[in-house]
Design a protein around this motif. Structure first.
Motif, PDB file in Angstrom:
ATOM      1  N   GLN A 146       0.800  -1.208   0.000  1.00  0.00           N
ATOM      2  CA  GLN A 146       0.000   0.000   0.000  1.00  0.00           C
ATOM      3  C   GLN A 146       0.845   1.275   0.000  1.00  0.00           C
ATOM      4  OE1 GLN A 146      -2.285  -1.120   3.460  1.00  0.00           O
ATOM      5  NE2 GLN A 146      -4.004  -1.613   2.144  1.00  0.00           N
ATOM      6  N   PRO A 180       1.791   4.325  -2.287  1.00  0.00           N
ATOM      7  CA  PRO A 180       1.384   4.933  -3.555  1.00  0.00           C
ATOM      8  C   PRO A 180       2.571   5.088  -4.502  1.00  0.00           C
ATOM      9  CG  PRO A 180       0.603   6.201  -1.663  1.00  0.00           C
ATOM     10  CD  PRO A 180       1.552   5.189  -1.135  1.00  0.00           C
ATOM     11  N   GLN A 190      17.122   4.539   7.468  1.00  0.00           N
ATOM     12  CA  GLN A 190      15.663   4.349   7.482  1.00  0.00           C
ATOM     13  C   GLN A 190      14.895   5.494   6.836  1.00  0.00           C
ATOM     14  OE1 GLN A 190      14.816   3.519  11.749  1.00  0.00           O
ATOM     15  NE2 GLN A 190      13.560   1.897  10.827  1.00  0.00           N
ATOM     16  N   PRO A 211       9.569   4.040   3.125  1.00  0.00           N
ATOM     17  CA  PRO A 211       8.246   4.670   3.189  1.00  0.00           C
ATOM     18  C   PRO A 211       7.693   4.635   4.610  1.00  0.00           C
ATOM     19  CG  PRO A 211       8.138   2.539   2.089  1.00  0.00           C
ATOM     20  CD  PRO A 211       9.579   2.829   2.286  1.00  0.00           C
ATOM     21  N   TRP A 212       6.948   5.664   4.970  1.00  0.00           N
ATOM     22  CA  TRP A 212       6.221   5.779   6.249  1.00  0.00           C
ATOM     23  C   TRP A 212       7.127   6.091   7.431  1.00  0.00           C
ATOM     24  CZ3 TRP A 212       1.905   6.317   4.147  1.00  0.00           C
ATOM     25  CH2 TRP A 212       1.436   5.429   3.159  1.00  0.00           C
ATOM     26  N   ILE A 213       8.391   6.350   7.169  1.00  0.00           N
ATOM     27  CA  ILE A 213       9.278   6.669   8.280  1.00  0.00           C
ATOM     28  C   ILE A 213       9.539   8.172   8.279  1.00  0.00           C
ATOM     29  CG2 ILE A 213      11.556   6.290   9.319  1.00  0.00           C
ATOM     30  CD1 ILE A 213      10.282   3.671   9.262  1.00  0.00           C
ATOM     31  N   SER A 214       9.320   8.776   9.423  1.00  0.00           N
ATOM     32  CA  SER A 214       9.522  10.214   9.535  1.00  0.00           C
ATOM     33  C   SER A 214      10.287  10.510  10.813  1.00  0.00           C
ATOM     34  CB  SER A 214       8.173  10.919   9.567  1.00  0.00           C
ATOM     35  OG  SER A 214       8.344  12.259   9.930  1.00  0.00           O
ATOM     36  N   ASN A 215      11.172  11.461  10.739  1.00  0.00           N
ATOM     37  CA  ASN A 215      11.889  11.893  11.940  1.00  0.00           C
ATOM     38  C   ASN A 215      11.299  13.151  12.539  1.00  0.00           C
ATOM     39  OD1 ASN A 215      14.717  11.017  13.174  1.00  0.00           O
ATOM     40  ND2 ASN A 215      14.421  10.048  11.189  1.00  0.00           N
ATOM     41  N   TRP A 216      10.283  13.689  11.895  1.00  0.00           N
ATOM     42  CA  TRP A 216       9.728  14.927  12.434  1.00  0.00           C
ATOM     43  C   TRP A 216       8.939  14.639  13.699  1.00  0.00           C
ATOM     44  CZ3 TRP A 216      12.325  18.415  10.239  1.00  0.00           C
ATOM     45  CH2 TRP A 216      12.575  18.409   8.876  1.00  0.00           C
ATOM     46  N   HIS A 252       3.209  15.266   7.546  1.00  0.00           N
ATOM     47  CA  HIS A 252       4.337  14.349   7.518  1.00  0.00           C
ATOM     48  C   HIS A 252       3.869  12.913   7.365  1.00  0.00           C
ATOM     49  CE1 HIS A 252       6.387  17.919   8.336  1.00  0.00           C
ATOM     50  NE2 HIS A 252       5.816  18.066   9.514  1.00  0.00           N
ATOM     51  N   LEU A 253       3.718  12.521   6.105  1.00  0.00           N
ATOM     52  CA  LEU A 253       3.313  11.149   5.833  1.00  0.00           C
ATOM     53  C   LEU A 253       4.499  10.202   5.950  1.00  0.00           C
ATOM     54  CD1 LEU A 253       1.006  11.543   2.695  1.00  0.00           C
ATOM     55  CD2 LEU A 253       0.329  11.457   5.076  1.00  0.00           C
ATOM     56  N   GLY A 254       5.689  10.754   5.980  1.00  0.00           N
ATOM     57  CA  GLY A 254       6.866   9.887   5.996  1.00  0.00           C
ATOM     58  C   GLY A 254       7.161   9.305   4.619  1.00  0.00           C
TER      59      GLY A 254
END
Lengths: 262, 262
Positions: free
Chosen positions: A19, A21, A202, A206-211, A223-225
């Motif tokens: 999933q 995009p 990392q 996808p889906w990884i964010s440091n914010w 922030h979708l990462g």
């Protein structure tokens, strides 16, 4: 630039496994979101010359009633129309960069390094934090170099990395942004909040964010990462890449540009 | 409105199971993207009054040199400044809706049905297809009714459903959009491309989209398949909901508003 709908059937799609995009869908999506964030600054920037024009006209209509001699009237009106013209130039100067920006992306053509740097310089004036608090240093190695991929891809990728840099700057109220453009690399360097270097690998997942979730509560959060994920995937599709690193108190985002397709 | 970072640790998050971003993050993201799509229309709409102002000033500076008598000069300049003032009013009229729109969302307060309908009416003028091709019918049952949830949530939800309606209209060059607001429901009705009713239940699932991939190739594409998903999740968090149905050649999106929290 979505892929073809091969089955030619009823319009419908489901994201494939995991999933995640399509990077091209994410590009359009993130870029549209980036532009949305410019709206506030755009409105702010046009308001000052519009207010000045308004005052100039109002005062002129009052003043005309009190000026008695023909010479004074001519002198006054000439001066007033000239001042109005200057204010109108200011107004169009505020709008020109966003028009140019929209057109460059739409035209999807090779940009010179100078065009890219000028576009970025002016675009940053629509970010009010950047406009008022950040010292922007633009550094172009070879102004006439043609960059690849074309503007329709390169500008959104640059905007995404700029957006990251601006978020990092705002997070700790930092103040330095350097953009360095060569024929083969674009570096965006900020002294903002940075990231934990042990997470570096990392960040492009996808889906990884440091914010931080609590980041800038008064600002739009988005922030979708997926930001670094799609920029890298898309640059890789052009035989380029994106990397991010830390050096002392700075974060360096690098776009590796492919060689020209000539 | 992201949830709190409860562990208070290093700023970092990974999307939970199924990798579906938080509805609140999606709200901010989609809304920012919606605003980005308005940029083109905004620029288009301001250009005409700016050009008129520019011509008026240029011609005035020329004409002043040729007018000989004091009476004629006074008459000319008074008329010219008055025309300038009218053009400036047009310019501010074009900008006012977007300023109001930004402020209403920022203030996050209860809206009256009338405020919402006026905001929507003017906002639609920034969508150039809608401005030139669509007959918009706004229908407000009780203008003074206060709507819930507050503007910071309700406006983005309405914008998402409007965005869907506009996409459906453009897809088959359709021309009718009706927005009907009552105290408890908002209906957005379009005669656009519609959807296969057998897929209706799926449309609110994450990652499911009915839009054709080849849709509007010249426009920004941003179909993550999460639009209806987040609007419904967020409305449900307020004890409201979102539904979508077909009736003959129209698509009806409905926002069920919760009762006031009084």
């Amino acid at each position: 630039m979505p892929k073809e709908n091969k089955n030619g059937k009823k319009p419908r799609w489901v994201h494939p496994m995991s999933q995640i995009p399509e990077p091209w869908i994410l590009l359009n999506y993130y870029f549209s979101s980036f532009k949305g964030k410019l709206l506030k600054g755009l409105i702010h920037n046009v308001n000052s010359p519009i207010q000045n024009i308004s005052f100039l006209i109002e005062f002129a209509l009052q003043d005309l009633k009190t000026i008695k001699t023909s010479d004074k009237l001519l002198e006054y009106c000439t001066a007033r129309f000239s001042t109005l013209k200057k204010q109108l130039v200011k107004l169009t100067e505020v709008l020109r960069p966003i028009e140019l920006f929209e057109r460059l992306v739409y035209e999807d053509r090779p940009l010179t390094a100078l065009e890219l740097s000028e576009t970025v310089r002016e675009l940053l004036l629509y970010d009010l934090y950047c406009k008022h608090h950040v010292k922007v240093n633009l550094d172009v190695a070879s102004k006439a170099s043609l960059l690849f991929p074309n503007s329709g891809t390169l500008i959104p990728v640059v905007c995404q990395l700029l957006d990251n840099a601006l978020t990092a700057l705002k997070t700790i109220k930092a103040d330095k942004l350097t953009i360095h453009i060569t024929e083969t690399e674009i570096h965006i360097i900020d002294n903002g909040c940075g990231f934990d270097i042990s997470n570096a690998a990392q960040l492009f997942e996808p889906w990884i964010s440091n914010w931080p979730l609590e980041l800038l509560p008064e600002e739009e959060q988005s922030h979708l990462g997926l930001g670094l994920y799609w920029t890298k995937k898309i640059m890789e599709a052009y035989n380029g890449s994106v990397a991010i690193s830390r050096n002392q108190d700075t974060t360096i985002s690098t776009i590796y540009l492919p060689r020209s397709e000539k």
